[in-house]
Design a protein around this motif. Structure first.
Motif, PDB file in Angstrom:
ATOM      1  N   LEU A  31      14.418  -2.887  16.669  1.00 50.11           N
ATOM      2  CA  LEU A  31      13.493  -3.999  16.454  1.00 50.11           C
ATOM      3  C   LEU A  31      12.592  -4.194  17.665  1.00 50.11           C
ATOM      4  CD1 LEU A  31      16.020  -6.427  14.769  1.00 50.11           C
ATOM      5  CD2 LEU A  31      13.997  -5.457  13.653  1.00 50.11           C
ATOM      6  N   ARG A  32      13.141  -4.042  18.863  1.00 46.43           N
ATOM      7  CA  ARG A  32      12.309  -4.169  20.059  1.00 46.43           C
ATOM      8  C   ARG A  32      11.216  -3.099  20.067  1.00 46.43           C
ATOM      9  NH1 ARG A  32      16.970  -5.126  24.780  1.00 46.43           N
ATOM     10  NH2 ARG A  32      17.775  -7.109  23.930  1.00 46.43           N
ATOM     11  N   MET A  34       9.930  -1.575  17.440  1.00 43.55           N
ATOM     12  CA  MET A  34       8.965  -1.898  16.392  1.00 43.55           C
ATOM     13  C   MET A  34       8.000  -2.982  16.865  1.00 43.55           C
ATOM     14  SD  MET A  34      11.572  -1.733  13.123  1.00 43.55           S
ATOM     15  CE  MET A  34      10.437  -2.424  11.917  1.00 43.55           C
ATOM     16  N   GLU A  35       8.531  -3.969  17.576  1.00 44.44           N
ATOM     17  CA  GLU A  35       7.693  -5.041  18.103  1.00 44.44           C
ATOM     18  C   GLU A  35       6.718  -4.506  19.146  1.00 44.44           C
ATOM     19  OE1 GLU A  35       6.123  -8.775  19.082  1.00 44.44           O
ATOM     20  OE2 GLU A  35       7.437  -8.262  17.398  1.00 44.44           O
ATOM     21  N   PRO A  40       0.984  -5.727  14.142  1.00 43.55           N
ATOM     22  CA  PRO A  40       1.327  -6.517  12.948  1.00 43.55           C
ATOM     23  C   PRO A  40       0.477  -6.099  11.751  1.00 43.55           C
ATOM     24  CG  PRO A  40       0.993  -7.936  14.868  1.00 43.55           C
ATOM     25  CD  PRO A  40       0.511  -6.569  15.256  1.00 43.55           C
ATOM     26  N   THR A  49       3.425   3.313  11.723  1.00 41.24           N
ATOM     27  CA  THR A  49       4.696   2.600  11.658  1.00 41.24           C
ATOM     28  C   THR A  49       5.779   3.385  12.385  1.00 41.24           C
ATOM     29  OG1 THR A  49       5.283   3.611   9.548  1.00 41.24           O
ATOM     30  CG2 THR A  49       4.147   1.476   9.477  1.00 41.24           C
ATOM     31  N   LYS A  74       9.809  -0.715   8.701  1.00 39.40           N
ATOM     32  CA  LYS A  74       9.197  -1.710   7.822  1.00 39.40           C
ATOM     33  C   LYS A  74       9.363  -1.225   6.387  1.00 39.40           C
ATOM     34  CE  LYS A  74       5.090  -4.500   6.986  1.00 39.40           C
ATOM     35  NZ  LYS A  74       3.703  -4.828   7.402  1.00 39.40           N
ATOM     36  N   ALA A  81      11.535  -5.998   7.956  1.00 38.74           N
ATOM     37  CA  ALA A  81      12.351  -4.927   8.507  1.00 38.74           C
ATOM     38  C   ALA A  81      13.424  -4.530   7.507  1.00 38.74           C
ATOM     39  CB  ALA A  81      12.982  -5.366   9.824  1.00 38.74           C
ATOM     40  N   GLY A 538      15.996 -11.177  15.857  1.00 36.89           N
ATOM     41  CA  GLY A 538      14.998 -10.113  15.874  1.00 36.89           C
ATOM     42  C   GLY A 538      14.488  -9.778  14.482  1.00 36.89           C
ATOM     43  N   TYR A 542      10.568 -10.458  13.333  1.00 37.15           N
ATOM     44  CA  TYR A 542       9.716  -9.411  12.755  1.00 37.15           C
ATOM     45  C   TYR A 542       9.224  -9.825  11.361  1.00 37.15           C
ATOM     46  CZ  TYR A 542       7.984  -4.892  11.280  1.00 37.15           C
ATOM     47  OH  TYR A 542       7.177  -3.876  10.826  1.00 37.15           O
ATOM     48  N   ARG A 545       6.467 -12.265  11.745  1.00 41.19           N
ATOM     49  CA  ARG A 545       5.269 -11.572  12.229  1.00 41.19           C
ATOM     50  C   ARG A 545       4.538 -10.889  11.080  1.00 41.19           C
ATOM     51  NH1 ARG A 545       4.652  -6.224  16.121  1.00 41.19           N
ATOM     52  NH2 ARG A 545       4.723  -5.181  14.093  1.00 41.19           N
ATOM     53  N   GLU A 546       5.289 -10.275  10.189  1.00 45.35           N
ATOM     54  CA  GLU A 546       4.682  -9.503   9.104  1.00 45.35           C
ATOM     55  C   GLU A 546       4.335 -10.353   7.882  1.00 45.35           C
ATOM     56  OE1 GLU A 546       3.792  -6.298   9.571  1.00 45.35           O
ATOM     57  OE2 GLU A 546       4.475  -6.747  11.605  1.00 45.35           O
TER      58      GLU A 546
END
Length: 601
Positions: A31-32, A34-35, A40, A49, A74, A81, A538, A542, A545-546
């Protein structure tokens, strides 16, 4: 220290994250990344991605409960996620090949596979594998790189971007949910091959061996572990009727006497392909491989606990061979059996109500077999429609069809009915990655009368006191959040929920001792729960965010409006007002708000 692989350029580098605390090389680190490395709002099929595959610091260790690998990206199905775990030997294969984690970006120019061998990662052409199923792909790659290599592969469903395509490891062990096979397909990635023989090191082998011996002794005394280890096994539904309302029948529409048969244990005779040794170092042997003798490919018949319900009673089918054949075929084609079963059940109910004139009928096993092929290849109008999943299909068919799409976050709800077990419903609705049946323990297990009494002291360690299973109140919200946090901790460390607290032999004390013995640093119950909270936070960060306009955290209307009709759960339904109160308590326990501006603790 993950490998960062750019499929577009072919560049591979290592990134040192060893000084970071609290991620254990699993989902939290994914997750970190991906962030940090993705913008976004990317389409899940965009080359930019990130796809994350990891055994982490514990997965693949030769010990009970440590066979898991995580697949994360994603999701093409949910837009948040998507996390799926594969049991079996693949995580051990990753560790033996010299990799704890891979972060894959970009898109290969042509269909390719990644080879991880002795601590190096290389990209290879896979053009000749196009269109092959998981078994044929695995055979071809083992012929090229050796029979002992471990393979995570997609079938035609992933290549054709079916939104719930799965990744299947070592022939039979699926990372099934949320369409991660389609992410492989969008990246032109057919497989990941792991070659090597370096064992996963442990800091205290004697302590690990002692815990393994203790676990093995518990197989006799722990009823769930004994069920998993025995035949036909945990996923081999057998003997005795299921109470009405316990599991989905005909798309959750039938909660009276179903008129369907549960197989007898003897019905599995002659159908076993492999019943032991799937997970390195674990004696529990939960995952067994079954297929009817007539199946063209039997080795892909890894049987998860949801397969019989999703492809059987949920579709009005009780023919065991039809279910086992469908499961094996889904794994070979790379289809998640939960979403596939939910989507076909949706089509069957739409057909029954005149909304899909050419749709299948409940109980038509032959039609299901044909649809599995059509969905995986997106053949014909109906196959292409259902490859999108039931929520998207419903939006195409019109507003009347929406009631029959039993989804949350556009992902099909597992077939354990939450009406008599509202904590399961809270988990389906509020777990930030989407509905998943093994996100938290079943309410019935903690019922003061019908529950597993030996597990009550263990559950009490996380503040989950016994309560009548159908009771829906604020306490249900708190209890469910605490159990979710515990099992999230297991997911964060790639610890197997089917071996662990509160109902299996790996108690919290044994879990923490096992992690300490493997890593060589003290690991406490507080660390386990902190890892679970970090993963949940996390995942939710995410998702927000999405989905900045808000998350879909609502259960299907049927579960609030249609009570269980008969049996010991008669009258069970999820009252909306009570559910809202329980949800508020659930949020409060995890330190979340209902808005998108504050998810921190």
């Amino acid at each position: 220290m993950p490998f960062i692989v750019d499929l577009t350029s072919g560049n591979v580098e290592k990134e040192d994250r060893t000084r970071e605390k609290g991620h254990y090389g699993g989902t939290v680190l994914g997750l970190r990344l991906m962030e940090e490395r993705t913008a976004p709002g990317l389409d899940p099929y965009d080359p930019e991605t990130l796809l994350y595959v990891a055994a982490g610091m514990l997965g693949g260790t030769a010990a009970p409960g440590l066979a898991k690998a995580v697949f994360l990206a994603k999701s093409p199905l949910t837009g948040v996620a998507g996390e799926a775990h594969a049991l079996g030997p693949f995580a051990a294969g990753m560790r033996a090949a010299g990799a704890k984690a891979l972060a894959v970006l970009g898109r290969a120019e042509r269909l390719s596979y990644l080879l991880v061998e002795d601590g190096e990662v290389t990209l290879h052409d896979a053009g000749e594998l196009r269109g092959l199923g998981v078994a044929a792909t695995t055979d071809a790659l083992r012929a090229r790189h050796g029979e002992r290599v471990h393979v995570a592969a997609i079938g035609p469903a992933g290549e054709n971007l079916v939104r719930y395509a799965s990744v299947v490891t070592d022939l039979a062990f699926a990372a099934g949910r949320y369409g991660l096979g389609a992410v492989f397909g969008a990246k032109n990635l057919k497989a990941i091959v792991c070659a090597g023989d370096a064992p996963a090191e442990v800091a205290d082998p004697a302590a690990v061996a002692a815990l393994a011996a203790s676990y093995r002794e518990s197989l006799v005394t722990n009823p769930l572990a004994a069920l998993q280890a025995g035949l036909p096994g945990f996923a081999g539904w057998a003997d005795g009727p299921l109470d009405p309302g316990y599991a989905s029948v005909r798309n959750f529409s039938e909660t009276g006497t179903p008129g369907l048969r549960v197989p007898a244990a003897d019905d599995y005779a002659g159908r076993a392909v492999a019943t032991s040794g799937a997970c390195t170092g674990c004696p529990n042997d939960c995952l067994k491989v079954y297929a009817p003798p007539s199946a063209a490919e039997r080795r892909t018949g890894g049987l998860g606990q949801e397969a019989f319900l999703s492809l059987g009673w949920n579709l009005g089918i009780d023919d065991l061979d039809a279910v086992l054949a469908a499961n094996a075929r889904c794994n070979d084609l790379g289809l998640d059996v939960v979403s596939l079963g939910g989507t076909i059940a949706f089509a069957m109910e739409c057909a029954a109500h005149g909304l899909l004139p050419d749709g299948p009928a409940f109980g038509d096993a032959a039609a299901v077999a044909e649809l599995i092929e059509d969905v995986a290849t997106r053949s014909g109008t109906l196959g292409d429609l259902l490859a999108e999943g039931s929520a998207r299909a419903a939006r195409r068919l019109g507003p009347r069809a929406g009631r029959y799409a039993i989804t949350v976050k556009d992902a099909e709800v597992p077939c354990f009915d939450p009406r008599p077990q509202p904590g399961i419903g809270l988990g389906y609705a509020l777990a930030p990655g989407g509905p998943r049946y093994d996100a938290l323990e079943h309410d019935l297990d903690f019922d003061p009368v019908a529950g597993l009494h030996y597990s009550f002291p263990e559950a009490a360690k996380v503040g989950a006191a016994p309560a009548p299973a159908g009771e829906l109140d604020e306490e249900r919200g708190w209890r469910s959040a605490r159990l979710l946090r515990l099992w999230s901790g297991l997911d964060a460390l790639n610890l197997c929920v089917f071996a662990s607290s509160p109902t299996r032999p790996l108690t919290i004390d044994r879990l923490t001792a096992l992690v300490t013995a493997v890593l060589g640093t003290e690991f406490t119950p507080a660390d386990l729960l902190a890892a679970g909270q970090a993963r949940l936070d996390g995942m939710r960060a995410y998702a927000l965010r999405e989905q900045p306009d808000g998350l879909d955290e609502e259960l299907p209307a049927r579960l609030h409006e249609e009570p269980v009709a008969q049996g010991p759960h008669q009258g069970a339904v999820l009252d909306r007002t009570a559910f809202a109160r329980a949800r508020a308590a659930f949020y409060a326990e995890l330190g979340w708000t209902t808005t998108d501006d504050d998810i921190s603790r």
